[in-house]
Design a protein around this motif. Structure first.
Motif, short mmCIF file in Angstrom:
data_model
loop_
_atom_site.label_atom_id
_atom_site.label_comp_id
_atom_site.label_asym_id
_atom_site.label_seq_id
_atom_site.Cartn_x
_atom_site.Cartn_y
_atom_site.Cartn_z
N ARG A 70 5.76 2.72 -6.36
CA ARG A 70 5.13 1.92 -5.51
C ARG A 70 4.80 2.72 -4.37
O ARG A 70 3.82 2.75 -3.64
CB ARG A 70 5.82 0.93 -5.20
N LYS A 71 6.08 3.64 -3.93
CA LYS A 71 5.61 4.52 -2.61
C LYS A 71 4.34 5.57 -2.86
O LYS A 71 3.78 5.67 -2.31
CB LYS A 71 7.18 5.10 -2.44
N TYR A 72 4.55 6.08 -4.45
CA TYR A 72 3.45 7.31 -4.60
C TYR A 72 2.04 6.46 -4.70
O TYR A 72 1.13 7.10 -4.25
CB TYR A 72 3.79 7.79 -5.74
N LEU A 73 2.05 5.36 -5.16
CA LEU A 73 0.68 4.75 -5.39
C LEU A 73 0.35 3.95 -4.14
O LEU A 73 -0.80 3.30 -4.18
CB LEU A 73 0.49 3.85 -6.55
N GLY A 74 1.36 3.80 -3.27
CA GLY A 74 0.81 2.92 -2.03
C GLY A 74 0.60 1.43 -2.29
O GLY A 74 -0.04 0.71 -1.62
N LEU A 75 1.39 0.74 -3.16
CA LEU A 75 1.66 -0.51 -3.71
C LEU A 75 2.39 -1.25 -2.72
O LEU A 75 3.82 -0.89 -2.49
CB LEU A 75 1.80 -0.69 -4.98
N GLU A 76 2.18 -2.48 -2.57
CA GLU A 76 3.17 -3.51 -1.86
C GLU A 76 4.25 -3.92 -2.82
O GLU A 76 4.00 -3.92 -3.83
CB GLU A 76 2.38 -4.62 -1.33
N ARG A 77 5.71 -4.02 -2.13
CA ARG A 77 6.68 -4.38 -3.04
C ARG A 77 6.38 -5.66 -3.60
O ARG A 77 6.94 -5.85 -4.97
CB ARG A 77 7.84 -4.31 -2.05
N HIS A 78 6.05 -6.74 -2.91
CA HIS A 78 5.91 -8.08 -3.55
C HIS A 78 4.76 -8.53 -3.82
O HIS A 78 4.67 -9.77 -4.40
CB HIS A 78 6.47 -9.15 -2.64
#
Length: 653
Positions: free
Chosen positions: A239-247
């Protein structure tokens, strides 16, 4: 898998942490019903704890071993380790003695609540509110008796990034190097990764990182896609590497992230089986992936392609990919040489294709679901769905809706579009009701009506839906005794009892080694696994009280310890398994394989002397290096120290 502890200095001032602590303390001061200085821990009733544990079973499946292993590191330092639920309730714990609350109850006792509302400022409560890892120093706790302790907690996230609990430590020790926030965060990440991989075994799973050396470390990124190539699961690193929101529930597909069609990746993978591949992202970055055919399990398999993807590309050189997984076995594949199993298979083959219910009986762990899948794969419904329901694992309040489905708005919390239910999902295929003997009486009546009418009424619905499926049930209970006890309907029993087979326990089978090789191939993703003669002997001698389920865990552990090799030796087998063989369960010496010279158990003699002898030989071989001796013996250093303390320093060597 390499464990890399994150470089966090929790002793330094951290503005975010301090802000969270101050905010928590203010909430406690402002709360009218705030905990008092002598507030004991609130605890759930045994029934409520059982419900909470069942609800969190997926989390516990992957966190319990971590709690055990973490406690082994801190045991004897006035510390306790636990996994909690989302509400701060302790679900499983290990603790040193004499750690108690004002009422004398052990700290971190399962069922006790550590939410901020229940017990004031503490790491678990603040971590759940802030949804981040937290370290609380003794003086920062709200109530007086907790000010003798330090607490530390890290949230545990599911595959969507949603908090489902915490991993926590409480300690009186001032030697906090083992209790640092970095250690707990790292350990929590390992649990999350295992949970994601373990729950995505039928999905497309990728493990990747821009640096090859970080594959299969704490920094690895994990993503999972469904059969339609839609992204359904990620770990924190991804999620951090791809820049995705957690929820966020993203609708991203494989080609929205990677600049290469999945089919081409699949072809490349089959041509370069054990080599790292470089894969481009749409934003131009390059990542490395390691592809591994087979089940994505807690040991960290990197890639799992579903059968649909394989069949979509028939021209691919996929001889390695098409190795059968256990889920694809037929009854013929299960016939590995045991006469009892052979007779059972012969009986089952006679009713394939007939509209006749099948009941499979046997002890827990004998492979009832594996047999059921093989039966399904051997019949005319093999192209249809196979739907398995564990009647003992679904919470009582949910099993009716899980089985029969519900319409939109049928009850508070119902999904927007309702739920089809397991029975309707099995239409055209096979419905497997595992542990049918644990089904509630009222649901037994509904199931009987469905079987008689071949129609399902969904909760909140106004019309019955026709359904056609083959029914297989399994139980470890004696259903006739359950009928006499009033726990099982007699009319349902006779409706189900079309054909009964009994699977033998593993200890009575003559094909244990062949079965172990089969399990090893599956757990190793299809690569060739060889057992040493000593391992073969032990597998033959073992009683296997946990049956095939135990065998799977023993082999899974051994494969992890043997990596990257493909030969399983005695030293790779779990300590508890070796202990049961050598000592009938005594945990003093769990492995006695020392430099290929095994300590053989005599027909008579003093077991304690034999254990001490093995320790002495190991210490002599390693020139007094306790750590190396412990590794050779397959036990912990503390076990060696405890045994040596009993005989006194003069007799150590």
């Amino acid at each position: 898998m390499e464990v890399e502890v994150l470089n966090l200095d929790v002793c330094s001032e951290n503005a975010g942490r301090d802000r969270a602590i101050v905010a928590s303390q203010r909430r406690c001061q402002d709360r009218v019903s705030a905990p008092t200085e002598t507030t004991p821990l609130k605890s759930l009733s045994p029934a409520a704890l059982a419900t909470a544990t069942k609800r969190a079973q997926t989390l516990l499946n992957y966190a319990v071993a971590t709690v055990e292993n973490t406690f082994e590191l801190v045991e004897g330092t006035a510390s306790a380790v636990a996994v909690t639920g989302l509400d701060g309730t302790i679900l499983f714990s290990r603790t040193d003695a004499n750690l108690t609350d004002p009422s004398g109850q052990p700290i971190f006792q399962p069922g006790s609540c550590w939410s901020e509302e229940a017990i004031g400022t503490n790491a678990i409560g603040v971590s759940l509110i802030e949804q981040t890892s937290m370290f609380v120093r003794p003086a920062e706790h709200h109530i007086t008796w907790l000010q003798s302790y330090s607490t530390c907690a890290a949230p545990l996230l599911d595959h969507r990034g949603k908090v489902v609990g915490t991993l926590a430590v409480v300690t009186k020790s001032k030697l906090t190097q083992l209790h640092t926030l970095g250690f707990i965060r790292t350990t929590a990440t390992l649990v999350e990764n295992r949970m994601l991989l373990g729950e995505m075994t039928d999905k497309i799973v990728l493990i990747f990182h821009p640096e090859l050396g970080n594959i299969e470390t704490i920094k690895q990124c994990i993503v999972a896609f469904d059969k339609q190539e839609k992204l359904i699961a990620t770990n924190a690193a991804a999620r951090k590497y791809l820049g995705l929101e957690r929820h966020s529930s993203t609708a991203l597909g494989f080609n929205d992230i990677f600049d290469l069609p999945l089919a081409e990746l699949f072809i490349s993978a089959t041509q370069h089986l054990s080599k790292p591949l470089s894969l481009p992202l749409l934003d131009g970055r390059e990542v490395y992936i390691v592809l591994n055919r087979g089940s994505s399990n807690v040991s960290g398999s990197a890639f799992n392609l579903p059968r649909e993807t394989i069949e979509a590309h028939p021209n691919t050189d996929n001889a390695h990919v098409q190795r059968k997984d256990i889920a694809d076995f037929t009854l013929r594949d299960l016939d590995t040489g045991d006469p009892q199993v052979h007779r059972v298979i012969e009986k089952a083959q006679k009713i394939i294709g007939l509209d006749l219910p099948l009941i499979i009986e046997g002890e827990s762990g004998v492979g009832k679901e594996i047999f059921t899948r093989a039966f399904h794969n051997s019949g005319p419904r093999r192209q249809g769905p196979f739907i398995a329901v564990n009647c003992a694992a679904i919470p009582e309040g949910l099993i009716e809706s899980e089985l029969f489905g519900y319409e939109e708005g049928a009850f508070t919390g119902a999904k927007r579009r309702g739920s089809i239910g397991k029975v309707l999902q099995a239409n055209g295929g096979t419905l497997f009701l595992d542990e049918i003997g644990d089904m509630q009486l009222q649901l037994q009546g509904r199931l009987l009506r469905v079987l008689q009418e071949r129609k399902v009424d969904r909760l909140g619905g106004d019309k019955a839906i026709a359904v056609d499926f083959s029914l297989i049930c399994a139980t470890h209970r004696d259903l006739r005794q359950e009928i006499q006890a009033g726990r099982f309907r007699e009319d349902l029993y006779y409706r189900l009892n079309g054909f009964r087979i009994l699977l033998p326990p593993l200890r009575e089978r003559t094909d244990r080694v062949q079965l172990a090789l089969l399990v090893a191939q599956k757990e190793a993703g299809g690569r060739e696994i060889i057992f040493s003669s000593e391992v073969v002997d032990m597998f033959e001698r073992a009683e296997w009280p946990g049956n095939i389920r135990q065998m799977q865990m023993v082999i899974r552990t051994a494969l992890a310890l043997a990596r990257p090799g493909n030969v399983l030796e005695v030293e790779h087998l779990p300590d508890e398994f070796l202990s049961d063989i050598y000592h009938g369960g005594n945990d003093a010496i769990q492995s006695e394989n020392l430099n290929n010279c095994r300590v053989l158990m005599p027909e008579a003699g003093n077991l304690a002397d034999l254990e001490i002898s093995a320790i002495r030989r190991a210490l002599a071989s390693t020139k007094g290096n306790v750590s190396e001796a412990a590794r050779l013996l397959g036990i912990s250093r503390k076990t060696i120290y405890r045994r040596l303390e009993k005989i006194g320093p003069a007799r150590h060597l």
